[in-house]
Scaffold this motif. Structure first.
Motif, mmCIF file in Angstrom:
data_model
loop_
_atom_site.group_PDB
_atom_site.id
_atom_site.type_symbol
_atom_site.label_atom_id
_atom_site.label_comp_id
_atom_site.label_asym_id
_atom_site.label_seq_id
_atom_site.Cartn_x
_atom_site.Cartn_y
_atom_site.Cartn_z
ATOM 1 N N VAL A 9 -31.227 -1.479 -16.513
ATOM 2 C CA VAL A 9 -29.867 -1.306 -15.988
ATOM 3 C C VAL A 9 -28.924 -1.197 -17.181
ATOM 4 C CG1 VAL A 9 -28.073 -2.273 -14.503
ATOM 5 C CG2 VAL A 9 -30.485 -2.691 -13.966
ATOM 6 N N SER A 11 -27.305 2.090 -20.027
ATOM 7 C CA SER A 11 -27.858 3.044 -21.007
ATOM 8 C C SER A 11 -27.135 2.961 -22.349
ATOM 9 C CB SER A 11 -27.721 4.471 -20.471
ATOM 10 O OG SER A 11 -26.337 4.822 -20.420
ATOM 11 N N GLY A 15 -30.207 -0.591 -24.125
ATOM 12 C CA GLY A 15 -30.975 -0.153 -22.955
ATOM 13 C C GLY A 15 -31.908 0.990 -23.342
ATOM 14 N N ILE A 32 -30.965 3.165 -15.332
ATOM 15 C CA ILE A 32 -29.886 3.405 -14.360
ATOM 16 C C ILE A 32 -28.549 3.077 -15.019
ATOM 17 C CG2 ILE A 32 -28.928 2.746 -12.118
ATOM 18 C CD1 ILE A 32 -31.754 2.009 -11.237
ATOM 19 N N GLU A 33 -27.643 4.045 -15.037
ATOM 20 C CA GLU A 33 -26.346 3.887 -15.707
ATOM 21 C C GLU A 33 -25.216 4.009 -14.681
ATOM 22 O OE1 GLU A 33 -24.915 3.185 -18.731
ATOM 23 O OE2 GLU A 33 -23.045 3.567 -17.651
ATOM 24 N N VAL A 60 -18.795 3.811 -36.829
ATOM 25 C CA VAL A 60 -19.413 3.755 -38.162
ATOM 26 C C VAL A 60 -20.727 2.972 -38.043
ATOM 27 C CG1 VAL A 60 -19.032 3.113 -40.569
ATOM 28 C CG2 VAL A 60 -17.087 3.773 -39.135
ATOM 29 N N THR A 63 -25.399 -0.452 -39.105
ATOM 30 C CA THR A 63 -26.472 -1.194 -38.428
ATOM 31 C C THR A 63 -27.519 -0.236 -37.834
ATOM 32 O OG1 THR A 63 -25.247 -1.349 -36.345
ATOM 33 C CG2 THR A 63 -25.001 -3.181 -37.881
ATOM 34 N N ASP A 256 -29.287 -4.347 -19.507
ATOM 35 C CA ASP A 256 -28.479 -4.124 -20.713
ATOM 36 C C ASP A 256 -27.041 -4.556 -20.383
ATOM 37 O OD1 ASP A 256 -27.438 -3.290 -23.114
ATOM 38 O OD2 ASP A 256 -27.581 -1.146 -22.701
ATOM 39 N N GLN A 261 -22.263 -10.769 -15.925
ATOM 40 C CA GLN A 261 -22.672 -9.696 -14.996
ATOM 41 C C GLN A 261 -24.038 -10.009 -14.379
ATOM 42 O OE1 GLN A 261 -21.750 -7.532 -18.601
ATOM 43 N NE2 GLN A 261 -21.675 -5.711 -17.334
ATOM 44 N N VAL A 287 -10.328 -6.523 -28.098
ATOM 45 C CA VAL A 287 -9.739 -5.566 -29.046
ATOM 46 C C VAL A 287 -8.695 -4.706 -28.328
ATOM 47 C CG1 VAL A 287 -11.868 -5.409 -30.417
ATOM 48 C CG2 VAL A 287 -11.397 -3.648 -28.712
ATOM 49 N N ASN A 406 -15.776 -0.354 -19.764
ATOM 50 C CA ASN A 406 -17.189 -0.749 -19.851
ATOM 51 C C ASN A 406 -17.276 -2.204 -19.433
ATOM 52 O OD1 ASN A 406 -19.768 -1.576 -20.580
ATOM 53 N ND2 ASN A 406 -19.759 -0.523 -22.558
ATOM 54 N N ASN A 408 -19.395 -4.308 -19.774
ATOM 55 C CA ASN A 408 -19.991 -5.220 -20.767
ATOM 56 C C ASN A 408 -18.950 -5.822 -21.705
ATOM 57 O OD1 ASN A 408 -22.340 -4.115 -19.677
ATOM 58 N ND2 ASN A 408 -23.459 -4.369 -21.586
ATOM 59 N N GLY A 453 -24.095 -8.092 -31.636
ATOM 60 C CA GLY A 453 -23.371 -6.817 -31.494
ATOM 61 C C GLY A 453 -23.703 -5.778 -32.553
ATOM 62 N N VAL A 455 -24.497 -1.192 -33.091
ATOM 63 C CA VAL A 455 -25.394 -0.130 -32.605
ATOM 64 C C VAL A 455 -26.653 -0.152 -33.466
ATOM 65 C CG1 VAL A 455 -25.614 2.361 -32.282
ATOM 66 C CG2 VAL A 455 -23.443 1.220 -31.768
#
Ligand SMILES: Cc1cc2nc3c(=O)[nH]c(=O)nc-3n(C[C@H](O)[C@H](O)[C@H](O)COP(=O)(O)OP(=O)(O)OC[C@H]3O[C@@H](n4cnc5c(N)ncnc54)[C@H](O)[C@@H]3O)c2cc1C
Length: 476
Positions: A9, A11, A15, A32-33, A60, A63, A256, A261, A287, A406, A408, A453, A455
């Protein structure tokens, strides 16, 4: 009804990483998104004007190139190309001087005067052993492969950014440069452990660089999705899961998503004491995000800042520390720490000829609805007088709107939960396998698990590894 091996769950990069690892092992996997586009925190969109491609969230990617899993995938074959600005991060001052963070350690440290040898000594060991170190830094933080190296990293990493800089450095500009790195943690710089984020980001700058994705961050997850589909995986978009009962039959379900949630979606399937722990999980500050379409490159007082992919705005260590402290007290500083990226200086494909996009955000208290546009523009103007006159159009989202964008980003928290020491190890709760939920076949794979956290897809990788072992008897 046919049974899938696994359903994921969400993307986001985690995920997709989970999906890729499971599909690489020959399993049938569906993602599933909720939204009508994939990618979570990596979407790129025309937010302001036609032809201006803005990274809605991440921009940026140290990571991603540091990630032991993502860096091994052949994503170039699926359209991902990294672009490396000559300067990873610049830190300008009111004086007109700026510290420039190059991948080259020597060239960077030359700017620190008497601190130069201490800066080099601090980072040399970590850079020289980066390959070993990154496996532990991006690991589950439960067991380490290189205990001596991690002990050395931990020796400095457990300190607050304030204590680390005041014990090692004398030059105010060295301290400020490190503070700009450490403040990515969204922790007060006096808080134990806040230096660890500065250490990871600065080491990664010297070890692998801070690239941007050509065409925008969406290219990362688009490449991951294409690779995932080439392995037989399928993706359904536009389906927001509200209850686990809506999920197709599968031996494993990986969420994900963040703890609040999951507590709602899984509801009574999870034991009540565990559900309570998920409900008590702490989110950090939010933020305020701002995107600009501009008519020319930012007119930095210090021209060298044009070589930088990222620019940290906020001045001295003391100013940055004040700004981050205020946010944790629930206040909005007048001169916030601003993280800024100027991708079109290195990738002209993302704006009409000669024009540019600018990406910026500042930290705000969780669930803040305040419009911080003026504060952000003022901080840019401070180091680049005349910037305001170059603005063609803007787009902004406060912390609550980030959460709507989002789910999340609870209260605007972009890291899937506060990155305090307690929640780095006990993410989402303190247990040996933090990915496995107490219901047969259920897992959490988002940035609310170690290593947190960014990417890098490693939360997804570790969760999928746990599911492979527990549900399918496959050990990596
Ligand atoms: C403004 C901003 C700047 C950032 N800058 C950087 C940066 O420069 N570099 C960096 O490395 N990181 C950055 N990040 C952080 C990074 O984007 C995240 O850490 C990362 O995206 C987390 O990945 P994830 O897969 O855990 O979750 P996400 O990327 O958030 O993905 C979760 C997915 O789940 C979907 N979803 C949610 N609820 C449901 C549901 N009920 N049913 C189905 N799907 C659902 C969402 O739509 C989303 O697509 C930034 C984030 C923000 C917001």
């Amino acid at each position: 009804m046919s049974t899938l091996d696994a359903v994921i769950v969400g993307s986001g990069p985690n995920g997709l990483s989970a999906g890729i690892l499971l599909a690489q092992k020959g399993l049938s996997v569906q993602i599933i998104e909720a939204e009508d586009t994939i990618g979570g925190g990596t979407r790129t969109k025309e937010l302001t004007e036609p032809g201006f491609l803005h990274d809605v969230c991440s921009a940026v990617h140290p990571t991603a190139v540091a990630s032991p899993f993502l860096s091994k995938l052949e994503l170039k074959k699926y359209g991902l190309e990294w672009v490396y600005p000559e300067v990873a991060a610049a830190h300008p001052f009111d004086s007109g001087n700026a510290i420039l963070g190059y991948q080259d350690l020597e060239k960077t440290s030359e700017q620190f005067g008497k601190d130069s040898k201490f800066y080099k000594r601090l980072f040399s060991e970590f850079i020289d052993h980066w390959d070993a170190l990154r496996h532990d830094l991006f690991g589950t933080l439960r067991s380490v492969q290189n205990p001596l190296l991690m002990a050395s990293f931990g020796w400095y990493g457990w300190l607050s950014a304030k204590d680390l800089t005041s014990s090692l450095f004398k030059n105010p500009e060295t301290k400020a440069f490190f503070a700009g790195m450490a403040a990515h943690s969204i922790l007060p710089l006096e808080k134990l452990f806040s230096s660890s984020f500065g250490l990871v980001l600065t080491t990664s700058m010297h070890a692998v660089g801070w690239p941007i994705a050509k065409g925008g961050s969406a290219k990362i997850t688009h490449a991951m999705a294409k690779y995932f589909e080439s392995l037989g995986g399928s993706i359904e978009i536009g389906n927001r899961i509200k209850s686990f009962k809506e999920l197709p039959n599968a031996r494993a379900v990986l969420f994900d998503l963040t703890p609040h949630q999951i507590a709602k979606i899984c509801d009574q399937t999870l034991p009540s004491d565990f559900r309570k722990k998920l409900e008590n999980y702490e989110y950090g500050p939010g933020v305020f995000k701002m995107d600009f379409a501009v008519s020319e490159p930012i007119p930095w007082k210090n021209e060298e800042c044009k070589k930088a992919g990222t620019v940290h705005l906020g001045g001295t260590f003391e100013e940055l520390a004040h700004s981050e402290r205020e946010i944790w007290k629930g206040n909005h500083p007048e001169k916030p720490y601003v993280l800024l990226s100027q991708p079109t200086l290195f990738d002209a494909s993302r704006a009409p000829n000669g024009k540019h996009v600018v990406w910026a955000y500042c930290h705000v208290p969780n669930s803040s609805e305040k419009d911080c546009s003026e504060e952000i523009i003022n901080q840019i103007e401070r180091y680049a007088p005349g910037f305001r006159d170059t603005i063609i159009a803007t787009h902004s989202m406060n912390a609550v709107q980030m959460n709507t964008y989002n789910e999340n980003y609870v209260g605007g928290d972009i890291n899937g939960g506060a990155q305090s020491f307690k929640q780095l190890i006990g993410r989402p709760v303190l247990k040996w396998d933090p990915y496995k939920l107490p219901h047969k076949g259920f897992y959490i794979c988002s940035s609310s698990t170690p290593p947190g956290g960014g990417v890098h897809g490693m939360c997804g990788f570790h969760a999928a590894k746990s599911a492979l072992k527990n549900e399918f008897g496959i050990t990596l």
